[in-house]
Structures are given as structure tokens and as C-alpha cells.
Design a protein around this motif. Structure first.
Motif, PDB file in Angstrom:
ATOM      1  N   LEU A 147       0.033 -11.541  19.625  1.00 11.35           N
ATOM      2  CA  LEU A 147       0.652 -12.409  20.635  1.00 11.35           C
ATOM      3  C   LEU A 147       2.161 -12.480  20.461  1.00 11.35           C
ATOM      4  CD1 LEU A 147      -1.952 -15.317  20.811  1.00 11.35           C
ATOM      5  CD2 LEU A 147      -1.414 -13.663  22.610  1.00 11.35           C
ATOM      6  N   ALA A 148       2.639 -12.405  19.207  1.00 14.14           N
ATOM      7  CA  ALA A 148       4.088 -12.429  18.978  1.00 14.14           C
ATOM      8  C   ALA A 148       4.769 -11.243  19.645  1.00 14.14           C
ATOM      9  CB  ALA A 148       4.370 -12.436  17.478  1.00 14.14           C
ATOM     10  N   ILE A 149       4.072 -10.113  19.723  1.00 18.10           N
ATOM     11  CA  ILE A 149       4.663  -8.907  20.319  1.00 18.10           C
ATOM     12  C   ILE A 149       4.402  -8.827  21.814  1.00 18.10           C
ATOM     13  CG2 ILE A 149       4.668  -6.380  20.255  1.00 18.10           C
ATOM     14  CD1 ILE A 149       3.811  -6.561  17.318  1.00 18.10           C
ATOM     15  N   GLN A 150       3.189  -9.222  22.249  1.00 17.15           N
ATOM     16  CA  GLN A 150       2.784  -9.017  23.642  1.00 17.15           C
ATOM     17  C   GLN A 150       2.962 -10.240  24.534  1.00 17.15           C
ATOM     18  OE1 GLN A 150       1.519  -6.341  25.502  1.00 17.15           O
ATOM     19  NE2 GLN A 150       2.300  -5.112  23.800  1.00 17.15           N
ATOM     20  N   TRP A 151       3.445 -11.355  23.981  1.00 15.78           N
ATOM     21  CA  TRP A 151       3.563 -12.567  24.786  1.00 15.78           C
ATOM     22  C   TRP A 151       4.436 -12.323  26.024  1.00 15.78           C
ATOM     23  CZ3 TRP A 151       0.852 -16.935  24.302  1.00 15.78           C
ATOM     24  CH2 TRP A 151       1.245 -18.039  25.070  1.00 15.78           C
ATOM     25  N   GLY A 152       3.902 -12.650  27.187  1.00 18.32           N
ATOM     26  CA  GLY A 152       4.629 -12.456  28.435  1.00 18.32           C
ATOM     27  C   GLY A 152       4.552 -11.056  28.992  1.00 18.32           C
ATOM     28  N   HIS A 153       3.837 -10.159  28.322  1.00 14.38           N
ATOM     29  CA  HIS A 153       3.684  -8.787  28.791  1.00 14.38           C
ATOM     30  C   HIS A 153       2.281  -8.576  29.375  1.00 14.38           C
ATOM     31  CE1 HIS A 153       7.141  -8.461  26.068  1.00 14.38           C
ATOM     32  NE2 HIS A 153       7.482  -7.390  26.763  1.00 14.38           N
TER      33      HIS A 153
END
Length: 446
Positions: A134-140
């Protein structure tokens, strides 16, 4: 007539076959799971080869064939892949729940502090990878796939441990097995909460009624399996129609299965002592006293094992050598290309499994021991835990399962590439760490 006391010991035992060498439930589980991991790998390779061959289009289109049927006004229809993922995989989760209950009630995890170590490690191995993802993909666009990196593939992990033989302690096998089982239960809860549709409360009430019927049947002493399969099937249909993921049924029914046997050892031996060799006279094969005694002994012998044990022994080979390979064949196929491998979602999945998994397991294991809620076996040192934590990054089966629910199109293909790369990396690092451990001494035979 020979004196029974003078007969050799082998004459009062059943003939021994090859399976008797792995008869204890835990050892039998490890042997089947290790062999199943090899079969699963073979079918995975076959799916990858076929999906990148001249027959790729035909191979992939087979799994999209639609199959449907109706029950009154309810219509149940999905692709062949959907029936495999939702129907056959229910049996996989049923088996997982049976194994969990057996380990807690009958197995080596009856000690709460010993079980707490694997439970804490499993929780850390689910939360940390999801946080990394989630830290990397949040908002994606790939944000919804956070559940992909939370699961561990039991079959592949046990197969890797089997390759190490006596280099690893028995306690590591127990620790990793229970961790993987708890992990799988966590994964199906993730599916139920995060990837189910709008809930139809009427169908959910019908499912609850079916579960109540199952509990009533058990309480009044009905022991025939066919009626349980019939009501269990109705429960599956109701849960599927309710909007929850149908595989939740397997977990519920598995945890409901009785773990206590009906016939105790003392009663079994008392019944067996009444068995008379049949036939002993000229009464033939009718309804004789001998026949009734033998039938009673047959039932007593069968019921001296709990339903959990009997169902696990029956289902485990089918799940390992049939259901899981079919699942891999239907879901592991994808076009291998640099385009898919270069997607951010592939790197995210890789980092979640390869780094998040071991970090979470090690951190939560340390916290559980530091707080005193868990107990570590003397032969389970931190090197073994570290090696096992990397092996837990092999998330293959459940990761593919959740990827098919959470993502679609190029995102799903990128996630699959990440799953494959992370599984290979995790297996290599975990095996390398554990191969450096000294061989464990063999137990003395007295």
C-alpha cells in the motif's frame, strides 16, 4: 486351535503397507505436501509453456468457457476458471481449516504459547507485506491488490523444507506448517472482507440456517457423510448467492467438523475382543452373530478416528495431486514479456513478498517472545527462523487466487510476474540460509 498367547506379535497386527511408514498424521501431511509441491511446480511450468506457445490462444480460451445452471430463480454461472477458483478451491480451504483444527485440538499446537509463536509470525507476515504494497501503490490503479502479498503457499514451502532433510530441526517444520495454515486462513478472511460483492442478507440468513442444520445433525448423532455433503453443498450455494466469496464455506465447515472421536480406545478394544472368526460353523453368510459382531467392529474401528482426521486423510491426496495442479494450470498461464515485468505492480508485489514477508515474520516473532506470550523451542534458533521467513515469501497459489479477484488485464499479468519472481527469489534465499545450518543428529533408537 493355536493358543493366541503363543502367536507372534505380527499375527495380531494388520498387514503393513508402504503407507504405514508415514502413518502419523503430521508426517503423512509433510510427505503428501512435499510431493504435491513437486506436482504443482510441474503443472505451473506446463501452464507457462502452453501460454507462450503457438497453442496459447486455444489454451487460454478453454478456461473462459462458460458453464451455468439454475436452481429455481437462482442462476449460477461462471467460466470454467471461475468454477475451479470458487468451487474446487472450497475443498482446499476446507482442508486448510481441518488441518488448523487438528493441530490446535490434537496436534503439536495444543500448547497455547507454542501456537502463539506461529500465529504472531503469520500476523506479521500478513501485515508487513500489505503495508509495503500500500505504501507503494496507494492512489494508483493497483491499490486494490493489497491482499496479493499476504499469503504463503504451504505446498511449495513444505517441498523446500523436504529438500533440506536433516539439516533443519523438526520444530522449524512445525513452526512453518502452522504459520502457513494460519496464513491461509487469514487470506480467505481477506477474500471474504476485501473481495466479496454486495451482501444479500436473505441468502446469508439461508446459509446460516444451513449451518444450523449441520450443527443439529452433529448434535443428535447422525454420522453419515452423504447428508453432510448435501447440506454443505446447499450452504455453498447460499453463501455464493449472498455475495460473499463462496470459498468462505470451506473454512466455516472445516472449523465446524468435530475433532473428537466417537469411540474411545477402551470401547474399541472391548468390541474387538468380541470378534469371532467368520464363519465358524455351517450357518453360512446370513444374518449370523459372527456377521453382526464383525459389522460392529468395522464401525468401531472407523469411528475410533475423529471426523477431522478421517476427512483430512481422504481429501489431502485429492487436493494436493488433483485440485491444486488443476488450479495452477488454469491460473498460472500468462505471456512472459518485458512489458509485464517492467510494470510498477510487478516490482511492488516482488518487494512485498521478498522483503515485507521476512521482515514482518522476524519482527512479530521477536515481539511475541519479548512480551512472553510465545515460547520458542530450544532447537529453533534465529537462523532457522530467518530462513523460514524468506521461504514464507513463496506466495504462489493464494497470491494467484487473490490476483484474479483483485486485478484485471495488464495489471493482473504484471502481478503474476511479480509473484513468480518473488517466489523464485524467496525460495533461493531461504534455501541458501538453511543449507548453511549443520545437520541435525538422528534420534537414537533404543
Amino acid at each position: 486351535m493355536p493358543d493366541p498367547q503363543s502367536e507372534p506379535l505380527t499375527s495380531v497386527q494388520l498387514p503393513r503397507g508402504l503407507i504405514d511408514l508415514v502413518a502419523p498424521p503430521f508426517v503423512r501431511f509433510l510427505h503428501i505436501e512435499a510431493a504435491g509441491g513437486a506436482v504443482l511446480l510441474l503443472f505451473t511450468i506446463a501452464a507457462l509453456v502452453l501460454s507462450n506457445s503457438p497453442w496459447a490462444e486455444a489454451f487460454l480460451s478453454v478456461w473462459e468457457t462458460r458453464i451455468e445452471f439454475r436452481v429455481n430463480e437462482l442462476e449460477f454461472g461462471r467460466s470454467l476458471r471461475g468454477w475451479i477458483n470458487d468451487g474446487l478451491m472450497t475443498l482446499f480451504f476446507f482442508l486448510v481449516a481441518l488441518e488448523l483444527k487438528r493441530e490446535i485440538i490434537l496436534g503439536e499446537m495444543r500448547n497455547p504459547r507454542m501456537a502463539a509463536l506461529s500465529v504472531a509470525a503469520a500476523i506479521g507476515g500478513m501485515l508487513a507485506p500489505a503495508a509495503v504494497y500500500l505504501a507503494i501503490q496507494w492512489g494508483h490503479p493497483g491499490q486494490h491488490g493489497w491482499g496479493i502479498v499476504m499469503a504463503t503457499d504451504t505446498a511449495f514451502v513444505i517441498a523446500c523444507l523436504a529438500l533440506l532433510g536433516t539439516r533443519i530441526p523438526h520444530s522449524l517444520r512445525v513452526f512453518m506448517l502452522f504459520l502457513a495454515i494460519v496464513d491461509d486462513i487469514g487470506a480467505i478472511l481477506v477474500v471474504a472482507i476485501g473481495y466479496s460483492h454486495h451482501v444479500d442478507w436473505r441468502m446469508l440468513a439461508l446459509a446460516a440456517l444451513c449451518i444450523g442444520v449441520l450443527r443439529t445433525l452433529a448434535n443428535i448423532g447422525i454420522r453419515g457423510l452423504p447428508i453432510y455433503f448435501f447440506v454443505g453443498g446447499a450452504t455453498w450455494l447460499a453463501i455464493d448467492a449472498s455475495g460473499l466469496h463462496a470459498t468462505v464455506t470451506g473454512v466455516i465447515l472445516g472449523l465446524m467438523t468435530p475433532a473428537r472421536r466417537w469411540v474411545s480406545d477402551s470401547r474399541l478394544y472391548s468390541i474387538l475382543s468380541q470378534v469371532i472368526a467368520h464363519p465358524t460353523n455351517s450357518q453360512g453368510s446370513g444374518n449370523t452373530r459372527d456377521r453382526k459382531t464383525l459389522q460392529l467392529a468395522e464401525i468401531a474401528a472407523r469411528e475410533s478416528l475423529s471426523p477431522v482426521e478421517r476427512l483430512e486423510m481422504t481429501l489431502h491426496p485429492w487436493v494436493s495431486f488433483c485440485i491444486m495442479p488443476i488450479f495452477a494450470l488454469a491460473n498460472a498461464g500468462l505471456e512472459l514479456s518485458w512489458g509485464n515485468a517492467g510494470q510498477p505492480i510487478a516490482a511492488t508485489v516482488f518487494l512485498g513478498f521478498a522483503l515485507g514477508k521476512p521482515a514482518g515474520i522476524l519482527l512479530f516473532t521477536w515481539l511475541a517472545l519479548r512480551s512472553g506470550i510465545a515460547l520458542r523451542p530450544p532447537d529453533l534458533d534465529w537462523r532457522a527462523v530467518a530462513g523460514g521467513s524468506f521461504l514464507a515469501g513463496i506466495g504462489f497459489t493464494m497470491a494467484l487466487f487473490i490476483a484474479n479477484l483483485a486485478l484485471a488485464g495488464p495489471l493482473m499479468d504484471g502481478a503474476k510476474i511479480g509473484i513468480f519472481m518473488a517466489s523464485l527469489f524467496s525460495a533461493a534465499i531461504g534455501l541458501a540460509l538453511l543449507l548453511r545450518m549443520p545437520r541435525q543428529p538422528l534420534p537414537r533408537v533404543s
